[in-house]
Write an enzyme that holds these catalytic residues in place. Structure first.
Site, PDB file in Angstrom:
ATOM      1  N   PHE A  22       0.848  -1.292   0.178  1.00  0.00           N
ATOM      2  CA  PHE A  22       0.077   0.080  -0.070  1.00  0.00           C
ATOM      3  C   PHE A  22       0.839   1.217   0.137  1.00  0.00           C
ATOM      4  CE2 PHE A  22      -2.143   2.766   3.502  1.00  0.00           C
ATOM      5  CZ  PHE A  22      -2.650   3.469   2.269  1.00  0.00           C
ATOM      6  N   THR A  53      10.554 -11.120   9.268  1.00  0.00           N
ATOM      7  CA  THR A  53      10.670  -9.759   8.332  1.00  0.00           C
ATOM      8  C   THR A  53      11.027  -8.507   8.883  1.00  0.00           C
ATOM      9  OG1 THR A  53       8.707 -10.958   7.143  1.00  0.00           O
ATOM     10  CG2 THR A  53       9.200  -8.658   6.426  1.00  0.00           C
ATOM     11  N   TYR A  66       4.308  -7.827  15.622  1.00  0.00           N
ATOM     12  CA  TYR A  66       4.554  -6.585  14.739  1.00  0.00           C
ATOM     13  C   TYR A  66       4.977  -5.586  15.770  1.00  0.00           C
ATOM     14  CZ  TYR A  66       3.054  -2.997  11.603  1.00  0.00           C
ATOM     15  OH  TYR A  66       2.979  -1.744  10.796  1.00  0.00           O
ATOM     16  N   LYS A 123       8.880  -4.539  15.252  1.00  0.00           N
ATOM     17  CA  LYS A 123       9.276  -3.051  14.940  1.00  0.00           C
ATOM     18  C   LYS A 123      10.264  -2.363  15.763  1.00  0.00           C
ATOM     19  CE  LYS A 123       7.009  -2.385  10.634  1.00  0.00           C
ATOM     20  NZ  LYS A 123       7.616  -1.862   9.715  1.00  0.00           N
ATOM     21  N   THR A 165      -2.724   5.093   8.375  1.00  0.00           N
ATOM     22  CA  THR A 165      -2.860   5.578   7.171  1.00  0.00           C
ATOM     23  C   THR A 165      -3.810   5.165   6.185  1.00  0.00           C
ATOM     24  OG1 THR A 165      -0.368   6.308   7.495  1.00  0.00           O
ATOM     25  CG2 THR A 165      -1.144   6.530   5.135  1.00  0.00           C
TER      26      THR A 165
END
Ligand code: UDP
Length: 318
Positions: free
Chosen positions: A7, A89, A142, A146, A172
């Protein structure tokens, strides 16, 4: 650009390509899609490579700037069966991209997140707030992934002299959001356009602050363009806070939908309030959001209308 077909990544790729920069987009399409970058593929200054950033890789040629946007970003896609993949990731991806930045002497920007603040106890959240994350909860893959990536960025900066920028992105929305990845703006708009029940989780009193995608892209580019004396972290978001119940009513009204608003179970660890303090971005980047929620929702509704009803002017389905 890592995560360039997602996105935010697809919008950032388009903006960089439009301004004449040569862009290599890498993505493994775990949540991004080729459709998002289809218009860029024929362009001479854009190339694409399928790559999982959690695995080591190298890039030929000279790299000046790296944006790391590679990670599933909605609770429905980063958690559950994807949770371990998400942490890998975040953490291994950061290590591989920081190593790449070191080898190439490139500036590297980390797309971090308001999730580093967890379920905040301080409002609005400024960058100095250290957060309230449940490190064993369902969102931890997550949030902690992060957070670990941020710590890696600052360690590579201190120990290896890598030129870093860390941008903490709040909610967002806009075109190219995945229709069914569970995020609230895309969910509400698609439900309303299809005349389905609009699903508010909990009683709808929880708040978020929604930033239109173009504003977010401008903020990331401003952070990248700022000198090496500015590492961040810096908040990137729109400080206009709205309850989820109010958002649901706004979307139903804007789409003139017959949908009912229904209340469903609140997911675990869902933050109750979230609102960025953007003083630092204003001062150091000269940035603040320009697109109102009303305006941004109109553009996003138009996008989903065209996607859902490609063969007609777009109207609410019975
Ligand atoms: N939400 C909701 N209905 C939906 C999807 C989400 O009420 O169909 C709520 C969700 O519980 C959260 C807020 O909307 O309180 C924002 O959710 P999203 O997944 O978009 O972002 P995040 O929780 O990561 O801020």
């Amino acid at each position: 650009m890592a995560g360039g077909s997602g996105f935010l990544g697809s919008h950032l790729c388009a903006a960089l390509v439009r301004s004449g920069q040569e862009v290599l987009c890498i993505d493994n399409h775990c949540t991004g899609c080729r459709e998002n970058i289809r218009a860029l593929l024929p362009l001479a200054n854009f190339s694409y490579r399928e790559q999982n950033v959690a695995l080591p890789f190298s890039v030929d040629g000279k790299i000046d700037q790296i944006y790391n946007l590679a990670c599933p970003a909605s609770p429905a896609t980063y958690g559950g069966k994807n949770a371990i993949f998400t942490t890998k990731t975040c953490v291994l991806g950061a290590i591989h991209l920081l190593d790449l930045a070191k080898v190439h002497g490139a500036t590297i920007l980390q797309a971090s997140t308001s999730e580093v603040y967890g379920d905040p106890t301080v409002h609005p959240q400024s960058e100095s707030y250290r957060g309230n994350v449940n490190c064993i909860g369902v969102r931890a893959c997550y949030d902690e992934g992060k957070r670990c990536a941020e710590s890696l960025f600052f360690d590579y900066h201190r120990s290896e002299g890598v030129d870093i920028r860390v941008v903490r992105i709040f909610n967002t929305y806009g075109p190219n959001m995945v229709m069914n990845d569970g995020r609230v703006v895309s969910n509400f708009i698609c439900q309303a356009l299809l005349g389905k029940d609009v699903t508010v989780f909990g009683d709808g009193a929880q708040t978020r602050s929604f930033c239109y995608v173009d504003d977010c892209i401008d903020c990331m580019r401003a952070a990248m363009a700022s000198g090496p004396n500015f590492t961040g972290p810096v908040n990137c978001g729109n400080p206009v806070e709205i309850s989820i119940g109010e958002l649901a009513r706004m979307v139903v009204a804007k789409t003139e939908s017959p949908s009912r608003i229904v209340f469903c179970q609140l997911p675990a660890d869902d933050p109750f309030r979230r609102c960025p303090d953007i003083s630092l971005a204003r001062q150091r980047l000269g940035w603040s959001p320009r697109i109102s929620l009303k305006n941004g929702l109109d553009r996003t509704i138009a996008y989903f209308r065209a996607k859902l009803f490609p063969n007609r002017a777009g109207r609410v389905e019975p």
